[in-house]
Design a protein around this motif. Structure first.
Motif, PDB file in Angstrom:
ATOM      1  N   ILE A  69       0.842  -1.207   0.000  1.00 18.14           N
ATOM      2  CA  ILE A  69       0.000   0.000   0.000  1.00 18.14           C
ATOM      3  C   ILE A  69       0.871   1.249   0.000  1.00 18.14           C
ATOM      4  CG2 ILE A  69      -1.624   1.364   1.383  1.00 18.14           C
ATOM      5  CD1 ILE A  69      -2.909  -1.332   2.229  1.00 18.14           C
ATOM      6  N   ALA A  70       1.911   1.254   0.832  1.00 17.73           N
ATOM      7  CA  ALA A  70       2.809   2.421   0.882  1.00 17.73           C
ATOM      8  C   ALA A  70       3.509   2.624  -0.456  1.00 17.73           C
ATOM      9  CB  ALA A  70       3.835   2.236   1.996  1.00 17.73           C
ATOM     10  N   GLY A  71       3.885   1.534  -1.111  1.00 17.24           N
ATOM     11  CA  GLY A  71       4.536   1.639  -2.415  1.00 17.24           C
ATOM     12  C   GLY A  71       3.622   2.221  -3.467  1.00 17.24           C
ATOM     13  N   ARG A  72       2.381   1.759  -3.476  1.00 20.45           N
ATOM     14  CA  ARG A  72       1.422   2.312  -4.444  1.00 20.45           C
ATOM     15  C   ARG A  72       1.127   3.776  -4.160  1.00 20.45           C
ATOM     16  NH1 ARG A  72      -2.770  -1.725  -7.085  1.00 20.45           N
ATOM     17  NH2 ARG A  72      -1.266  -3.325  -7.597  1.00 20.45           N
ATOM     18  N   THR A  73       1.039   4.106  -2.884  1.00 20.45           N
ATOM     19  CA  THR A  73       0.805   5.509  -2.510  1.00 20.45           C
ATOM     20  C   THR A  73       1.973   6.372  -2.955  1.00 20.45           C
ATOM     21  OG1 THR A  73      -0.486   4.781  -0.609  1.00 20.45           O
ATOM     22  CG2 THR A  73       0.329   7.053  -0.575  1.00 20.45           C
ATOM     23  N   ARG A  74       3.194   5.893  -2.732  1.00 15.14           N
ATOM     24  CA  ARG A  74       4.386   6.638  -3.156  1.00 15.14           C
ATOM     25  C   ARG A  74       4.392   6.815  -4.666  1.00 15.14           C
ATOM     26  NH1 ARG A  74       9.653   5.980  -4.958  1.00 15.14           N
ATOM     27  NH2 ARG A  74      11.145   7.407  -3.994  1.00 15.14           N
ATOM     28  N   ASP A  75       4.074   5.755  -5.400  1.00 16.61           N
ATOM     29  CA  ASP A  75       4.023   5.836  -6.857  1.00 16.61           C
ATOM     30  C   ASP A  75       3.004   6.882  -7.322  1.00 16.61           C
ATOM     31  OD1 ASP A  75       5.902   3.832  -6.936  1.00 16.61           O
ATOM     32  OD2 ASP A  75       4.472   2.255  -7.508  1.00 16.61           O
ATOM     33  N   ALA A  76       1.833   6.898  -6.684  1.00 16.54           N
ATOM     34  CA  ALA A  76       0.780   7.844  -7.063  1.00 16.54           C
ATOM     35  C   ALA A  76       1.205   9.277  -6.771  1.00 16.54           C
ATOM     36  CB  ALA A  76      -0.519   7.515  -6.332  1.00 16.54           C
ATOM     37  N   VAL A  77       1.835   9.493  -5.629  1.00 15.09           N
ATOM     38  CA  VAL A  77       2.288  10.844  -5.269  1.00 15.09           C
ATOM     39  C   VAL A  77       3.363  11.315  -6.235  1.00 15.09           C
ATOM     40  CG1 VAL A  77       3.543  12.170  -3.508  1.00 15.09           C
ATOM     41  CG2 VAL A  77       1.652  10.688  -2.830  1.00 15.09           C
ATOM     42  N   LEU A  78       4.308  10.451  -6.546  1.00 17.50           N
ATOM     43  CA  LEU A  78       5.383  10.833  -7.469  1.00 17.50           C
ATOM     44  C   LEU A  78       4.856  11.073  -8.878  1.00 17.50           C
ATOM     45  CD1 LEU A  78       8.320   8.523  -6.343  1.00 17.50           C
ATOM     46  CD2 LEU A  78       8.020  10.964  -5.905  1.00 17.50           C
ATOM     47  N   ALA A  79       3.847  10.327  -9.289  1.00 20.61           N
ATOM     48  CA  ALA A  79       3.268  10.501 -10.620  1.00 20.61           C
ATOM     49  C   ALA A  79       2.547  11.842 -10.732  1.00 20.61           C
ATOM     50  CB  ALA A  79       2.305   9.360 -10.931  1.00 20.61           C
ATOM     51  N   ARG A  80       1.953  12.302  -9.649  1.00 18.32           N
ATOM     52  CA  ARG A  80       1.217  13.576  -9.671  1.00 18.32           C
ATOM     53  C   ARG A  80       2.098  14.784  -9.423  1.00 18.32           C
ATOM     54  NH1 ARG A  80      -3.233  10.895  -6.318  1.00 18.32           N
ATOM     55  NH2 ARG A  80      -4.531  10.018  -7.958  1.00 18.32           N
ATOM     56  N   LYS A  81       3.251  14.538  -8.888  1.00 21.70           N
ATOM     57  CA  LYS A  81       4.150  15.632  -8.522  1.00 21.70           C
ATOM     58  C   LYS A  81       4.729  16.255  -9.794  1.00 21.70           C
ATOM     59  CE  LYS A  81       7.432  16.468  -4.912  1.00 21.70           C
ATOM     60  NZ  LYS A  81       8.279  15.869  -3.916  1.00 21.70           N
ATOM     61  N   THR A  82       4.506  17.541  -9.984  1.00 24.96           N
ATOM     62  CA  THR A  82       4.968  18.192 -11.206  1.00 24.96           C
ATOM     63  C   THR A  82       6.179  19.090 -10.981  1.00 24.96           C
ATOM     64  OG1 THR A  82       3.411  19.993 -10.833  1.00 24.96           O
ATOM     65  CG2 THR A  82       2.695  18.166 -12.242  1.00 24.96           C
ATOM     66  N   GLN A  83       6.427  19.461  -9.740  1.00 21.38           N
ATOM     67  CA  GLN A  83       7.578  20.309  -9.465  1.00 21.38           C
ATOM     68  C   GLN A  83       8.230  19.866  -8.163  1.00 21.38           C
ATOM     69  OE1 GLN A  83       6.348  24.333  -8.154  1.00 21.38           O
ATOM     70  NE2 GLN A  83       4.360  23.771  -9.013  1.00 21.38           N
ATOM     71  N   PRO A  84       9.479  20.220  -7.969  1.00 26.64           N
ATOM     72  CA  PRO A  84      10.176  19.815  -6.746  1.00 26.64           C
ATOM     73  C   PRO A  84       9.478  20.371  -5.510  1.00 26.64           C
ATOM     74  CG  PRO A  84      11.700  20.896  -8.270  1.00 26.64           C
ATOM     75  CD  PRO A  84      10.330  20.988  -8.862  1.00 26.64           C
ATOM     76  N   ASP A  85       9.634  19.662  -4.419  1.00 29.21           N
ATOM     77  CA  ASP A  85       9.037  20.073  -3.155  1.00 29.21           C
ATOM     78  C   ASP A  85       9.867  21.194  -2.548  1.00 29.21           C
ATOM     79  OD1 ASP A  85       7.592  20.244  -0.839  1.00 29.21           O
ATOM     80  OD2 ASP A  85       8.360  18.388   0.035  1.00 29.21           O
ATOM     81  N   ASP A  86       9.315  22.391  -2.542  1.00 27.75           N
ATOM     82  CA  ASP A  86      10.002  23.535  -1.961  1.00 27.75           C
ATOM     83  C   ASP A  86       9.300  24.012  -0.701  1.00 27.75           C
ATOM     84  OD1 ASP A  86      11.957  23.638  -3.934  1.00 27.75           O
ATOM     85  OD2 ASP A  86      10.653  24.796  -5.268  1.00 27.75           O
ATOM     86  N   THR A  87       8.607  23.116  -0.013  1.00 28.09           N
ATOM     87  CA  THR A  87       7.872  23.529   1.177  1.00 28.09           C
ATOM     88  C   THR A  87       8.800  23.836   2.327  1.00 28.09           C
ATOM     89  OG1 THR A  87       7.615  21.238   1.895  1.00 28.09           O
ATOM     90  CG2 THR A  87       5.846  22.165   0.538  1.00 28.09           C
ATOM     91  N   GLY A  88       9.995  23.262   2.305  1.00 21.58           N
ATOM     92  CA  GLY A  88      10.950  23.531   3.373  1.00 21.58           C
ATOM     93  C   GLY A  88      10.629  22.797   4.657  1.00 21.58           C
ATOM     94  N   GLN A  89       9.695  21.864   4.614  1.00 20.25           N
ATOM     95  CA  GLN A  89       9.347  21.130   5.829  1.00 20.25           C
ATOM     96  C   GLN A  89      10.447  20.126   6.152  1.00 20.25           C
ATOM     97  OE1 GLN A  89       5.562  19.444   4.831  1.00 20.25           O
ATOM     98  NE2 GLN A  89       4.453  21.188   5.639  1.00 20.25           N
ATOM     99  N   ALA A  90      10.854  20.128   7.398  1.00 14.89           N
ATOM    100  CA  ALA A  90      11.891  19.199   7.835  1.00 14.89           C
ATOM    101  C   ALA A  90      11.275  17.830   8.119  1.00 14.89           C
ATOM    102  CB  ALA A  90      12.558  19.737   9.094  1.00 14.89           C
ATOM    103  N   ASP A  91      12.069  16.791   7.932  1.00 17.44           N
ATOM    104  CA  ASP A  91      11.624  15.446   8.281  1.00 17.44           C
ATOM    105  C   ASP A  91      11.420  15.362   9.788  1.00 17.44           C
ATOM    106  OD1 ASP A  91      11.731  14.490   5.731  1.00 17.44           O
ATOM    107  OD2 ASP A  91      13.697  13.544   5.954  1.00 17.44           O
ATOM    108  N   THR A  92      10.590  14.446  10.201  1.00 20.52           N
ATOM    109  CA  THR A  92      10.394  14.228  11.624  1.00 20.52           C
ATOM    110  C   THR A  92      11.665  13.626  12.210  1.00 20.52           C
ATOM    111  OG1 THR A  92       9.543  12.002  11.325  1.00 20.52           O
ATOM    112  CG2 THR A  92       7.930  13.796  11.268  1.00 20.52           C
ATOM    113  N   ASP A  93      11.819  13.734  13.514  1.00 16.10           N
ATOM    114  CA  ASP A  93      13.000  13.167  14.167  1.00 16.10           C
ATOM    115  C   ASP A  93      13.104  11.671  13.943  1.00 16.10           C
ATOM    116  OD1 ASP A  93      13.760  15.629  15.140  1.00 16.10           O
ATOM    117  OD2 ASP A  93      12.820  15.348  17.104  1.00 16.10           O
TER     118      ASP A  93
END
Length: 165
Positions: A69-93
């Motif tokens: 499920i996580a793999g399919r979700t990742r694939d779907a997100v990457l397929a829809r992503k049209t530009q680099p992520d510039d949100t500047g959000q840091a990863d969780t600890d």
């Protein structure tokens, strides 16, 4: 009554012929997982070999499902992503900790060592989010889950022999 007691009561409340299925269901729960399910099943009086086998089956099944499920979700997100992520959000600890472990030890190290610190569910999703092979994540989780379940089963056998239970 705490959650572990409730799970143990659930397993004991099942007909004896299907109590081992309760062990598999308990193994699917984060933080209980294979080692907790082995303890629950052993205390419930289910033979250790059956408890270990069902704990492995239950935990591996849910990890495989979550990984896919996580793999399919990742694939779907990457397929829809049209530009680099510039949100500047840091990863969780937690994610940063897993990433450092991953960079140093790879999938085998994260799955084998990580199970001591965080639920396997979280590790599987995080590794997939890093772009790791889903097959590799599932295989190494199956190996780690088997090792931990067998070790826990051996500890329970030792404990029962010491106490005469």
């Amino acid at each position: 009554m705490n959650f572990i007691d409730a799970l143990q009561d659930f397993v004991l409340g099942l007909p004896e012929a299907v109590q081992f299925l309760g062990v598999a269901l308990a193994a699917m729960v984060p933080f209980v997982e294979n080692y907790g399910a082995v303890v629950i099943g052993s205390i419930a009086g289910i033979p250790i070999w059956a408890t270990v086998a069902m704990a492995i089956i239950g935990n591996v099944a849910v990890i495989a499902l979550i990984t896919l499920i996580a793999g399919r979700t990742r694939d779907a997100v990457l397929a829809r992503k049209t530009q680099p992520d510039d949100t500047g959000q840091a990863d969780t600890d937690r994610r940063q900790r897993v990433r450092r472990l991953f960079d140093r030890y790879g999938i085998p190290g994260v799955t084998l060592l990580g199970m001591l610190l965080v639920p396997t569910h979280f590790i599987a999703v995080t590794l997939v989010s890093f772009g790791c092979s889903r097959t590799g994540v599932i295989v190494w989780h199956a190996i780690a889950i088997t090792i931990y379940a067998v070790l826990t089963g051996a500890l329970m056998v030792g404990l029962f022999s010491l106490t005469g239970a």
